[in-house]
Design a protein around this motif. Structure first.
Motif: not given
Lengths: 143, 143
Positions: A120-127, B92-94, B102-103, B129-135, B138
């Motif tokens: 349930h995570f929408s990824t924008q970008n990653y590193m 996963l970082i919101c 964590e995944v 590290k993934l940047y995005g929006y958590c449920k 979002a």
DNA sequence: TTTGGTGCAAATGATTTGCAACCCT
DNA sequence: AGGGTTGCAAATCATTTGCACCAAA
């Protein structure tokens, strides 16, 4: 000049300082400059610059997607020119000598992205940061 | 107790302080504790502890592969129990609320690893590290 | 002219270090 | 006993902030 418009649209001003900061980081693409390194480089062209301005400018340029912040675990924040998704790149960090290399590749496949979506995570970008030994250090270890 | 042997082998001593630091981090597996958070938690069991001891102990435990250092771009170093390769996990970082999830998965496939090998780099481990929006965030954005 | 922006210095926060006292082995 | 460890305080480093002055628009 697009840069100027981009700023003005948001009621922000494009100053000499901001321009030079952008120039410096772009000129050193491939390096991963810390705030104080950027400060030193900007001073070469604009000796009156203050450190505080650097610290106020960098996060601003990051928010505008002109720069990307990177954190290489060495106690300071670093910046590089912004890379759009299509040019995503990642870092190889040598745990022995600290050298940082870049790999340009989309390292996550469809499957892996699916795993993340399931969280349930929408990824924008990653590193991706990879830790290991660079060629030089790996060879030294054999000796 | 293996912990003790591991220390003695290197001429290091296993002290009450070091034991409690390990216990605290292990007890909070899944959180990503900063040095000062660890300090506060250790104090609950050992009120005499000094902050400097925490700062000296953490890098030591990291070198001994008992803890892993993580850097979540929020201005401080964090630690979690060491995870061997088979249990590698990523973060996963919101970007909105800052929450970290964590995944557990090996996110890099054979192909991707090959790309890295071609760069003459021998990878020991890696962190994504993934940047995005958590449920939650979002959903809020839709409102 | 009207804000936003800047330089400077002081303030903060995280982490390190010197040193005398302390305690594992 | 002897050297690794610790707590404390002072020192360092990176970053932030208050404020009077300056400069884009």
């Amino acid at each position: 000049m697009k840069l100027k418009e981009q700023f003005n649209q948001k009621g922000l001003r494009i100053t000499k300082q901001r321009q030079i900061v952008m120039e410096v980081v772009e000129k050193h693409k491939g390096r991963h400059l810390s705030s104080s390194e950027i400060f030193e480089l900007v001073k070469e062209n604009y000796s009156g610059i203050g450190l505080a301005t650097i610290y106020r400018t960098l996060p601003l340029l990051e928010k505008m997607k002109l720069l990307s912040k990177i954190c290489l675990d060495d106690g300071c924040v670093r910046y590089e020119p912004y890379a759009p998704k299509e040019q995503e790149h990642h870092h190889l960090i040598c745990v022995k000598c600290g050298a940082v290399y870049e790999v340009e590749a989309d390292l996550l496949g469809i499957e892996e992205k699916q795993i993340i979506m399931n969280n349930h995570f929408s990824t924008q970008n990653y590193m991706v940061k990879l830790y290991g030994y660079c060629k030089t250090c790996a060879e030294e270890d054999v000796v």
